[in-house]
Structure formats: structure tokens, C-alpha cells
Scaffold this motif. Structure first.
Motif, PDB file in Angstrom:
ATOM      1  N   SER A 119       0.604  -1.142   0.092  1.00 12.75           N
ATOM      2  CA  SER A 119      -0.029  -0.123  -0.088  1.00 12.75           C
ATOM      3  C   SER A 119       0.824   1.240  -0.004  1.00 12.75           C
ATOM      4  CB  SER A 119      -0.967   0.099   1.183  1.00 12.75           C
ATOM      5  OG  SER A 119      -0.125  -0.115   2.262  1.00 12.75           O
ATOM      6  N   ILE A 120       2.130   1.250   0.307  1.00  9.86           N
ATOM      7  CA  ILE A 120       2.997   2.259   0.312  1.00  9.86           C
ATOM      8  C   ILE A 120       3.030   3.137  -1.124  1.00  9.86           C
ATOM      9  CG2 ILE A 120       5.313   1.171  -0.054  1.00  9.86           C
ATOM     10  CD1 ILE A 120       6.445   3.228   2.046  1.00  9.86           C
ATOM     11  N   TYR A 121       2.729   2.174  -2.050  1.00 13.73           N
ATOM     12  CA  TYR A 121       2.845   2.682  -3.377  1.00 13.73           C
ATOM     13  C   TYR A 121       1.685   3.764  -3.675  1.00 13.73           C
ATOM     14  CZ  TYR A 121       6.687  -0.598  -4.530  1.00 13.73           C
ATOM     15  OH  TYR A 121       7.490  -1.482  -4.556  1.00 13.73           O
ATOM     16  N   TYR A 122       0.747   3.700  -3.073  1.00 18.72           N
ATOM     17  CA  TYR A 122      -0.258   4.855  -3.202  1.00 18.72           C
ATOM     18  C   TYR A 122       0.428   6.199  -2.662  1.00 18.72           C
ATOM     19  CZ  TYR A 122      -4.085   0.899  -3.114  1.00 18.72           C
ATOM     20  OH  TYR A 122      -4.801   0.152  -3.464  1.00 18.72           O
ATOM     21  N   LEU A 123       0.996   6.212  -1.580  1.00 19.06           N
ATOM     22  CA  LEU A 123       1.834   7.394  -1.411  1.00 19.06           C
ATOM     23  C   LEU A 123       2.728   7.674  -2.248  1.00 19.06           C
ATOM     24  CD1 LEU A 123       2.830   9.474   0.688  1.00 19.06           C
ATOM     25  CD2 LEU A 123       4.311   7.917   1.830  1.00 19.06           C
ATOM     26  N   TYR A 124       3.609   6.698  -2.934  1.00 17.17           N
ATOM     27  CA  TYR A 124       4.711   7.148  -4.145  1.00 17.17           C
ATOM     28  C   TYR A 124       3.746   7.894  -5.240  1.00 17.17           C
ATOM     29  CZ  TYR A 124       7.727   4.362  -1.257  1.00 17.17           C
ATOM     30  OH  TYR A 124       8.590   3.690  -0.690  1.00 17.17           O
ATOM     31  N   ILE A 125       2.461   7.257  -5.468  1.00 18.26           N
ATOM     32  CA  ILE A 125       1.812   7.880  -6.603  1.00 18.26           C
ATOM     33  C   ILE A 125       1.380   9.282  -6.344  1.00 18.26           C
ATOM     34  CG2 ILE A 125      -0.097   7.641  -7.972  1.00 18.26           C
ATOM     35  CD1 ILE A 125      -0.051   4.733  -7.882  1.00 18.26           C
ATOM     36  N   GLY A 126       1.081   9.412  -5.198  1.00 24.78           N
ATOM     37  CA  GLY A 126       0.552  10.749  -4.551  1.00 24.78           C
ATOM     38  C   GLY A 126       1.841  11.750  -4.463  1.00 24.78           C
ATOM     39  N   LEU A 127       2.996  11.262  -4.300  1.00 24.63           N
ATOM     40  CA  LEU A 127       4.073  12.212  -4.228  1.00 24.63           C
ATOM     41  C   LEU A 127       4.258  12.691  -5.924  1.00 24.63           C
ATOM     42  CD1 LEU A 127       6.255  10.601  -1.627  1.00 24.63           C
ATOM     43  CD2 LEU A 127       5.316  13.076  -1.495  1.00 24.63           C
ATOM     44  N   ALA A 128       4.271  11.733  -6.583  1.00 23.75           N
ATOM     45  CA  ALA A 128       4.649  11.932  -8.155  1.00 23.75           C
ATOM     46  C   ALA A 128       3.405  12.851  -8.861  1.00 23.75           C
ATOM     47  CB  ALA A 128       4.405  10.361  -8.886  1.00 23.75           C
ATOM     48  N   LEU A 129       2.140  12.534  -8.356  1.00 23.82           N
ATOM     49  CA  LEU A 129       1.312  13.632  -8.826  1.00 23.82           C
ATOM     50  C   LEU A 129       1.555  14.894  -8.392  1.00 23.82           C
ATOM     51  CD1 LEU A 129      -1.796  11.218  -9.117  1.00 23.82           C
ATOM     52  CD2 LEU A 129      -0.689  12.117 -10.925  1.00 23.82           C
ATOM     53  N   ALA A 187       4.567  23.886  -2.672  1.00 27.36           N
ATOM     54  CA  ALA A 187       4.520  22.903  -1.750  1.00 27.36           C
ATOM     55  C   ALA A 187       3.023  22.397  -1.155  1.00 27.36           C
ATOM     56  CB  ALA A 187       4.983  23.940  -0.370  1.00 27.36           C
ATOM     57  N   ASN A 188       2.029  23.240  -1.479  1.00 30.03           N
ATOM     58  CA  ASN A 188       0.576  22.978  -1.378  1.00 30.03           C
ATOM     59  C   ASN A 188       0.219  21.848  -2.086  1.00 30.03           C
ATOM     60  OD1 ASN A 188      -2.168  23.428  -0.084  1.00 30.03           O
ATOM     61  ND2 ASN A 188      -2.575  23.856  -2.208  1.00 30.03           N
ATOM     62  N   GLU A 189       0.668  21.892  -3.448  1.00 32.82           N
ATOM     63  CA  GLU A 189       0.077  20.835  -4.273  1.00 32.82           C
ATOM     64  C   GLU A 189       0.955  19.667  -3.945  1.00 32.82           C
ATOM     65  OE1 GLU A 189      -1.520  19.249  -7.629  1.00 32.82           O
ATOM     66  OE2 GLU A 189      -1.967  21.148  -6.822  1.00 32.82           O
ATOM     67  N   VAL A 190       2.191  19.492  -3.965  1.00 31.35           N
ATOM     68  CA  VAL A 190       2.999  18.483  -3.583  1.00 31.35           C
ATOM     69  C   VAL A 190       2.383  17.746  -2.113  1.00 31.35           C
ATOM     70  CG1 VAL A 190       5.233  17.367  -2.837  1.00 31.35           C
ATOM     71  CG2 VAL A 190       4.998  18.949  -4.461  1.00 31.35           C
ATOM     72  N   LEU A 191       2.225  18.582  -1.052  1.00 28.62           N
ATOM     73  CA  LEU A 191       1.720  17.823   0.294  1.00 28.62           C
ATOM     74  C   LEU A 191       0.300  17.639   0.154  1.00 28.62           C
ATOM     75  CD1 LEU A 191       3.303  20.599   2.680  1.00 28.62           C
ATOM     76  CD2 LEU A 191       4.169  18.306   2.001  1.00 28.62           C
ATOM     77  N   SER A 192      -0.572  18.251  -0.587  1.00 24.03           N
ATOM     78  CA  SER A 192      -1.957  17.625  -0.841  1.00 24.03           C
ATOM     79  C   SER A 192      -2.064  16.457  -1.611  1.00 24.03           C
ATOM     80  CB  SER A 192      -2.633  18.809  -1.597  1.00 24.03           C
ATOM     81  OG  SER A 192      -2.820  19.945  -0.795  1.00 24.03           O
ATOM     82  N   GLN A 193      -1.147  16.037  -2.414  1.00 15.89           N
ATOM     83  CA  GLN A 193      -1.320  14.930  -3.258  1.00 15.89           C
ATOM     84  C   GLN A 193      -0.588  13.996  -2.267  1.00 15.89           C
ATOM     85  OE1 GLN A 193      -2.952  13.830  -5.960  1.00 15.89           O
ATOM     86  NE2 GLN A 193      -3.345  15.929  -6.882  1.00 15.89           N
ATOM     87  N   ALA A 194       0.230  14.193  -1.507  1.00 18.35           N
ATOM     88  CA  ALA A 194       0.968  13.244  -0.688  1.00 18.35           C
ATOM     89  C   ALA A 194       0.144  12.838   0.627  1.00 18.35           C
ATOM     90  CB  ALA A 194       2.325  13.798  -0.149  1.00 18.35           C
ATOM     91  N   LEU A 195      -0.735  13.911   0.923  1.00 22.63           N
ATOM     92  CA  LEU A 195      -1.743  13.472   1.871  1.00 22.63           C
ATOM     93  C   LEU A 195      -2.686  12.475   1.490  1.00 22.63           C
ATOM     94  CD1 LEU A 195      -3.159  14.014   4.978  1.00 22.63           C
ATOM     95  CD2 LEU A 195      -4.108  15.947   3.763  1.00 22.63           C
ATOM     96  N   GLN A 196      -3.277  12.729   0.456  1.00 24.71           N
ATOM     97  CA  GLN A 196      -4.294  11.824  -0.226  1.00 24.71           C
ATOM     98  C   GLN A 196      -3.631  10.231  -0.304  1.00 24.71           C
ATOM     99  OE1 GLN A 196      -6.322  13.087  -3.851  1.00 24.71           O
ATOM    100  NE2 GLN A 196      -6.103  15.193  -3.052  1.00 24.71           N
TER     101      GLN A 196
END
Length: 402
Positions: free
Chosen positions: A138-148, A365-374
Motif C-alpha cells: 500500500s505504500i505505493y499509493y503514497l509514491y503515486i501521490g508524491l509523483a502527482l 508546496a501545497n500541491e505536493v503536500l496535498s497529493q502526498a496527504l491523499q
């Protein structure tokens, strides 16, 4: 130990009183409105009497729950959930009324579904026990969020990257589906008291397109009629308004005259459209519950295409309300957990954003952190969701009979 007849009597009386308590404010409002309309002079007194009656019924209901609690295996203080707005009614139904209903039904063990609260508690327990294993996937969801997030930030810096971001979003969607399928197999094998075999990645690749096909098939069957009726209604409305575009103003007068001349036809057509819309909405809800187990049937039992839908319909047959009830209660629990995670993470992420607000990097920063949060929320909650889905599917399949 309650006998079935006693449980049925307590269930009916408790459910009836709960419905009265929930609907009493609406009934009181109607009564007050009617009395006000006819000019009743002592409206304040009637309103006070209605409020006192509601309070008495509410206290009576709490006393009933207190007495029922030991017989259904919950603490008497569980009645406090009733004070939660909206959600509390469903929690009371899960903790008190559902066990009474099960006792009243008195079904054989091989036909009895697990209680929703027991299912939820076991899901949470197994989720925490297996988290060290499931998080590797499931950690790959976080990686995808960071990439987006990084890609979205690049769009803000360099607009031409918008095309690349669009393509990345599509690839990320497919990757998320692939991760979900792999995670399903990991959780399934853990639930069978086995360790992942290592072939979950290969299985996910094999089932990617069948998975998408079943999702689209279910969407077409469930939501297709509703969307079609909306489309037809929208096209009819648009065709009626097109003559007004670019006109001289006389078209409006002609349209009004035409409406007046055909009022009965339009009224009849409007009623038919409304009835069709309601019927298609009911169809969508009914079929979505009936086919809610199609994906587990596809992945766990290798049912392909329409066979997965048939298997889902088979195990849900005659237990539609049970499936709806358990899914809705689970949705409330996961929704609350998601809200809590988002609030906590949002407060933490607000700190760096606060210090960056006066710089040119706040938006990035807001874009990166928001996607990472999701992605982080998905990383934690998707394993939990699959634990419940798998347990629910196994329970319905085990008790479905032949």
C-alpha cells in the motif's frame, strides 16, 4: 438468554420507538404549521407539550436500551451513541437492534451472517495485525501521490508540462488499480492464515483489464439508465432553448404561447420524466448493492465478466438489505477514520505552508503536500477496506447455500 419470540417483541418495540423519536420533530412541525395556519391561539403551549412528549419518549427509549444491553452483549453505556447527530441512529441500530433481529430470526449457523459490529471489530484487529505486511504494497499509493504532486507543481511552474501531467494522471490511475488488485490478493491470503506467495504481482497484471471490464460493466448496468434519462431530458431542454439563441426576442413570446397551448402535454411529460428518473435512481441503488461483490468474485474465485456479476447476485439474493446495511455502517466507520486522518494531517501540513506563505513556493508546496496527504490516507485505509471487503464476501458466500 432471549428466546426468539421475546427478541422479536423487543426488536419491534425498540425499532418502532426509535422511528417515532426520529420522525417526531417533523410531525411536530407539521402540526404546528397547520395550527398556525388556522389561527390557533395557544400555539406555544402545544409546541411545549409536543416537546415534552418527545423528551419523555426519548428517555423511555434510553431506558429500553439500558435494559436490552446485557442481552445483546454490549455495555449499557453504548446508548450514548444516540447523541451523535444522524450517525448515532445507525450506530444504535448496529449495536442494539441488529443483534435482537438475529436472535429473533433464529437461523441455523450455516445461514447466519456475522453481526456488523463483530465484523468491523475483527476487520480492525486483523488490519493492525497485518499492517507490517500490507504496507509493503500500500505504500505505493503514497509514491503515486508524491509523483502527482510534483508533476502538478511543475505545471504551475512550466505550463507546457500540462500534457505530460495529464498522461501521468492516466498512468497513475492504472497503477492505482494494479496496486489495489495486488493488495487484495495479499490481504486475501493473510485472511486465509497464509503468507503472501510472491505471485500477487503477476496476478495483479493478469487481472488488471478484467477488473476494469467488470467495473465498467457494473457501471453500465447500474448507472446507465439513470444517465440515459438525464441525457435525453437535457437534450430535450436544450433543443427547446436553441431557438432563443441569437433571436430577435419574438421567439420567447412564441415559446411562451406554445407552452400555454400545450400545458397538459408538458405536465404529463414532466410527470413521466420524473417517474422514470426516480425509477432509474432506485434501479441504480438496487443493482449497485446486488453487484457489490462482483470484484471479490472476479479476483478471489476467478469468475470472469458477467459470471462475476451473477455470482454477486447469487450470494446477495434475499439478503439485499443485509448487504446494504453492513456496507453503509462500514462506510460510516471508514468515513470517520478518513476525516480524523485528514484533519490531523492537515493541521501538521499547515505548519510548513504557514512559513512558506510569503514565498513563491507556497503553491508548489501545497500541491505536493496535498497529493502526498491523499496518497498517505490511501496507504493506511486501503488495507483496512480490503480486510472488511474480503470478510464480508466470505461471510455472504459461506451462508448463501447452493
Amino acid at each position: 438468554m432471549l428466546k426468539p419470540a421475546e427478541a422479536k417483541q423487543k426488536f419491534m418495540s425498540s425499532l418502532g420507538l426509535l422511528l417515532v423519536i426520529v420522525l417526531w420533530p417533523l410531525l411536530s412541525g407539521i402540526i404546528a404549521g397547520v395550527l398556525s395556519y388556522i389561527g390557533f391561539e395557544s400555539l406555544d403551549l402545544i409546541t411545549l407539550i409536543l416537546a415534552v412528549i418527545w423528551l419523555a419518549l426519548f428517555i423511555w427509549f434510553i431506558v429500553m436500551l439500558w435494559k436490552i444491553a446485557p442481552e445483546v452483549g454490549v455495555t449499557p453505556w453504548a446508548f450514548l451513541w444516540i447523541f451523535l447527530p444522524v450517525v448515532g441512529v445507525f450506530l444504535i441500530g448496529m449495536l442494539f437492534l441488529e443483534p435482537l433481529k438475529y436472535i429473533a430470526d433464529n437461523k441455523p449457523a450455516n445461514e447466519r451472517l456475522p453481526l456488523t459490529w463483530d465484523l468491523i471489530k475483527q476487520s480492525w484487529k486483523d488490519f493492525f495485525a497485518s499492517l507490517k505486511t500490507t504496507i509493503n504494497t500500500s505504500i505505493y499509493y503514497l509514491y503515486i501521490g508524491l509523483a502527482l504532486g510534483v508533476s502538478g507543481a511543475l505545471v504551475g511552474i512550466w505550463a507546457p508540462w500540462g500534457i505530460g501531467h495529464f498522461l501521468l494522471a492516466i498512468a497513475s490511475m492504472l497503477a492505482s488499480i494494479w496496486i489495489s488488485i495486488k493488495l487484495f490478493y495479499v490481504v486475501w491470503r493473510i485472511d486465509d492464515n497464509k503468507s503472501p506467495k510472491g505471485d500477487e504481482q503477476q496476478l495483479a497484471t493478469q487481472q488488471l483489464w478484467p477488473y476494469i471490464g467488470v467495473v465498467l460493466l457494473v457501471a453500465l448496468i447500474t448507472a446507465g439508465p439513470f444517465l440515459l434519462i438525464l441525457l435525453v431530458g437535457g437534450m430535450f431542454a436544450l433543443s427547446s432553448l436553441l431557438p432563443l439563441l441569437g433571436g430577435t426576442g419574438a421567439e420567447m413570446t412564441a415559446m411562451i404561447d406554445n407552452l400555454q397551448a400545450n400545458m397538459n402535454v408538458l405536465l404529463g411529460g414532466g410527470i413521466v420524466f420524473a417517474l422514470l428518473l426516480i425509477a432509474s435512481w432506485v434501479w441504480m441503488i438496487y443493482k449497485s448493492v446486488q453487484y457489490s461483490q462482483a470484484i471479490p468474485a472476479l479476483l478471489a474465485d476467478a469468475k470472469s465478466g458477467y459470471q462475476a456479476l451473477k455470482e454477486s447476485a447469487r450470494i446477495v439474493k434475499n439478503r439485499w438489505w443485509g448487504m446494504l446495511w453492513k456496507n453503509q455502517l462500514w462506510g460510516l466507520i471508514v468515513g470517520a477514520a478518513t476525516f480524523a486522518l485528514l484533519m490531523a494531517a492537515g493541521l501538521v501540513l499547515a505548519i510548513p505552508l504557514f512559513f512558506l506563505r510569503s514565498t513563491g513556493y507556497a503553491g508548489v508546496a501545497n500541491e505536493v503536500l496535498s497529493q502526498a496527504l491523499q496518497g498517505g490516507v490511501q496507504m493506511l485505509l486501503m488495507p483496512l477496506t480490503f480486510v472488511f471487503i474480503i470478510k464480508l464476501y466470505k461471510a455472504f458466500k459461506k451462508t448463501a447455500g447452493k
